[in-house]
Design a protein around this motif. Structure first.
Motif, mmCIF file in Angstrom:
data_model
loop_
_atom_site.group_PDB
_atom_site.id
_atom_site.type_symbol
_atom_site.label_atom_id
_atom_site.label_comp_id
_atom_site.label_asym_id
_atom_site.label_seq_id
_atom_site.Cartn_x
_atom_site.Cartn_y
_atom_site.Cartn_z
ATOM 1 N N ALA A 130 2.761 -6.816 4.906
ATOM 2 C CA ALA A 130 2.543 -5.390 4.644
ATOM 3 C C ALA A 130 3.667 -4.543 5.232
ATOM 4 O O ALA A 130 4.058 -3.520 4.668
ATOM 5 N N ARG A 131 4.238 -4.998 6.349
ATOM 6 C CA ARG A 131 5.296 -4.233 7.002
ATOM 7 C C ARG A 131 6.526 -4.106 6.126
ATOM 8 O O ARG A 131 7.248 -3.102 6.178
ATOM 9 N N ILE A 132 6.793 -5.092 5.299
ATOM 10 C CA ILE A 132 7.936 -5.010 4.373
ATOM 11 C C ILE A 132 7.696 -3.876 3.379
ATOM 12 O O ILE A 132 8.600 -3.094 3.070
ATOM 13 N N ILE A 133 6.466 -3.787 2.889
ATOM 14 C CA ILE A 133 6.111 -2.707 1.957
ATOM 15 C C ILE A 133 6.244 -1.353 2.640
ATOM 16 O O ILE A 133 6.788 -0.401 2.083
ATOM 17 N N TYR A 134 5.766 -1.272 3.888
ATOM 18 C CA TYR A 134 5.887 -0.021 4.643
ATOM 19 C C TYR A 134 7.357 0.341 4.870
ATOM 20 O O TYR A 134 7.713 1.523 4.964
ATOM 21 N N GLY A 135 8.214 -0.681 4.976
ATOM 22 C CA GLY A 135 9.641 -0.429 5.150
ATOM 23 C C GLY A 135 10.231 0.301 3.947
ATOM 24 O O GLY A 135 10.968 1.284 4.094
ATOM 25 N N PHE A 136 9.897 -0.179 2.754
ATOM 26 C CA PHE A 136 10.368 0.496 1.534
ATOM 27 C C PHE A 136 9.788 1.901 1.435
ATOM 28 O O PHE A 136 10.468 2.840 1.013
ATOM 29 N N THR A 171 4.806 3.748 -3.373
ATOM 30 C CA THR A 171 6.253 3.580 -3.246
ATOM 31 C C THR A 171 6.920 3.350 -4.599
ATOM 32 O O THR A 171 7.964 3.931 -4.890
ATOM 33 N N THR A 172 6.296 2.505 -5.425
ATOM 34 C CA THR A 172 6.852 2.207 -6.762
ATOM 35 C C THR A 172 6.897 3.459 -7.623
ATOM 36 O O THR A 172 7.923 3.770 -8.246
ATOM 37 N N PHE A 173 5.786 4.183 -7.649
ATOM 38 C CA PHE A 173 5.708 5.396 -8.458
ATOM 39 C C PHE A 173 6.714 6.435 -7.969
ATOM 40 O O PHE A 173 7.438 7.058 -8.762
ATOM 41 N N SER A 174 6.772 6.619 -6.648
ATOM 42 C CA SER A 174 7.670 7.620 -6.065
ATOM 43 C C SER A 174 9.135 7.262 -6.288
ATOM 44 O O SER A 174 9.974 8.147 -6.497
#
Length: 484
Positions: free
Chosen positions: A333-339, A398-401
């Motif tokens: 999850a931290r990788i996703i939070y990084g993006f 993140t993807t949408f933004s």
């Protein structure tokens, strides 16, 4: 103001984050191993609830202040007026939160010990009034921040060892934590006030309300999303489940704070480029930061997931080893939070995209609440499932933004490059390596050191063989130093 080296700022910020990491790693096992499981669970549940009041009281002043003071730092009059407006806003928002929080504490407390825990945390709301470190960050004064934090955190470490000695010492622990926050903020306040003065002429509080509200959402998006998990787990599952969720996510968050320095130190510089309409410099520094940040975050996060069993055994002295699946989920999850941090802090917020950002945060925050409610109805709400669905909500946001900003900002930046995909592919080999070494039947520390040594060697070799630009730049810096 003379611009300071981004590399130097990053160095001091990294030292700061490393020190902030080392202290919890030293004291964390002591606390989790010593304190009563039930009392520590009560503390974590209460702190999860308290954190909501704390972040509302903060009202986004830190992030907004960092961005705005960075833009006027060379104009003392504008800087002082802005600082005064933000400081007064902080006083008002935190006073309101104290009043509401006191009433909430009386309603929620089920025992004297819980009421005392609620009340000790009021110190942190008071301390938040003086949390004006954003002025130092806007001035890129990371030398002072680093030195001050090392001193305060060392005092915290000593205080814990002196005052927290028995399993029932949950109140002394809570007091030490809160007083450390107060001391840290008070020192920075008096340091900043040597050069920054109050200027009440033309104070504008209403003028800053909407951007502050957006900054509040931005600064606390991850906290608010994960805070919802903790509150729902504490109220509908058990107090222990909050600890089971909090320990791994906090541990990963502490580790991830080290590379986060790469993002935070470039915010003033990127904001300056936007202010001068220098899109080329902005684009170059943005893309460089993305790649360098993920170069560290990806192997660090996956490495923690691969060694989840050993890490939880060490950090909790065996008391919470069984929750290693939560740490595995938290690592990914931290990788996703990084993006997410990149898109929010370096693109949307710096380019003043407040309205769409507010809308997206609201939409995907509601989606996260729907996910959690669905899990609760199905009887599947656990620390792991709550963490996974929250990470999914953040990924969708993140993807949408990302695609939205690509169309609106007109700056070419990429979250997934060949380099980043390479970092991910190589890092995934850490799992079979850890599994094989664990199968040799070695004890905890030999397993950790051998796995880390092998994985680090493989990763560095990959960076060198692939001629990664980070390695090439580091080599050039060392080469120049040697020539001098």
């Amino acid at each position: 103001m003379k611009q300071k080296s981004v590399a130097k700022n990053g160095f001091y910020k990294a030292i700061l984050n490393i020190f902030n990491l080392l202290v919890p790693l030293i004291i964390g096992p002591y606390i989790t191993g010593l304190l009563s499981k039930d009392l520590y669970a009560s503390y974590n549940k209460i702190f999860a609830e308290f954190s909501i009041f704390l972040v509302i009281g903060a009202f986004g002043i830190y992030n907004y202040g960092l961005r705005e003071i960075s833009r006027v730092r060379d104009n003392p009059e504008k800087r002082d007026k802005l600082f005064t407006s933000l400081f007064l806003t902080g006083i008002i928002s935190n006073i309101v939160m104290v009043i509401i929080y006191v009433a909430y504490a009386f309603l929620r407390s089920e025992s004297k010990i819980e009421l005392f825990l609620y009340f000790t945390m009021i110190i942190q709301i008071v301390a938040q009034v003086f949390y004006i470190e954003f002025v130092n960050e806007a001035n890129e004064d990371y030398v002072f921040i680093t030195k001050k934090t090392i001193i305060v955190r060392t005092l915290y470490l000593i205080s814990i060892l002196v005052f927290v000695r028995k399993p029932e010492d949950i109140l002394p622990y809570s007091i030490v934590v809160s007083m450390t926050v107060l001391l840290n903020n008070i020192i920075s306040y008096f340091y900043i006030k040597r050069t920054v003065r109050f200027n009440f002429k033309g104070v504008k509080i209403k003028h800053h309300f909407i951007p502050l509200f957006v900054a509040f959402l931005i600064a606390n998006v991850e906290i608010l999303y994960t805070q919802l998990d903790k509150v729902m787990l504490g109220n509908f599952v058990s107090d222990i489940s909050v600890t089971e969720y909090t320990l791994p996510t906090t541990l990963v968050g502490m580790i991830a704070a080290v590379p986060l320095a790469l993002i935070s130190v470039v915010i003033p510089r990127l904001s300056s480029y936007i202010g001068s309409n220098d899109k080329e410099q902005y684009k170059e520094l943005l893309n460089k930061t993305i790649n360098n940040y993920m170069l560290i975050v990806i192997p660090m996060s996956i490495g923690m997931s691969a060694l989840a069993i050993e890490i939880m055994e060490f950090y909790s002295k065996g008391k919470y080893t069984y929750i290693y699946p939560v740490l595995i989920a938290a690592g990914f999850a931290r990788i996703i939070y990084g993006f997410q941090s990149i898109v929010i802090n370096l693109v949307m917020y710096l380019n003043s995209m407040e309205k769409p950002l507010t809308l997206f945060l609201l939409v995907f925050g509601i989606l996260n609440a729907i996910f959690n409610t669905t899990l609760l109805i199905l009887g599947k709400l656990t620390p792991v499932s709550a963490l996974v669905t929250t990470a999914l909500s953040v990924l969708l946001f993140t993807t949408f933004s990302y695609f939205y900003t690509k169309a609106k900002v007109h700056v070419e930046y990429k979250l997934l490059t060949k380099r980043i995909i390479g970092y991910l592919a190589v890092s995934l080999t850490f799992f079979p390596i850890a599994t094989y070494i664990r199968g040799l039947g070695l004890s905890m520390w030999p397993t950790i050191f051998i796995v880390m040594a092998i994985c680090a060697t493989i990763y560095v070799v990959y960076l060198v063989v692939s001629k990664d630009t980070f390695v090439l730049e580091a080599y050039d810096i060392v080469k120049r130093k040697i020539k001098k």
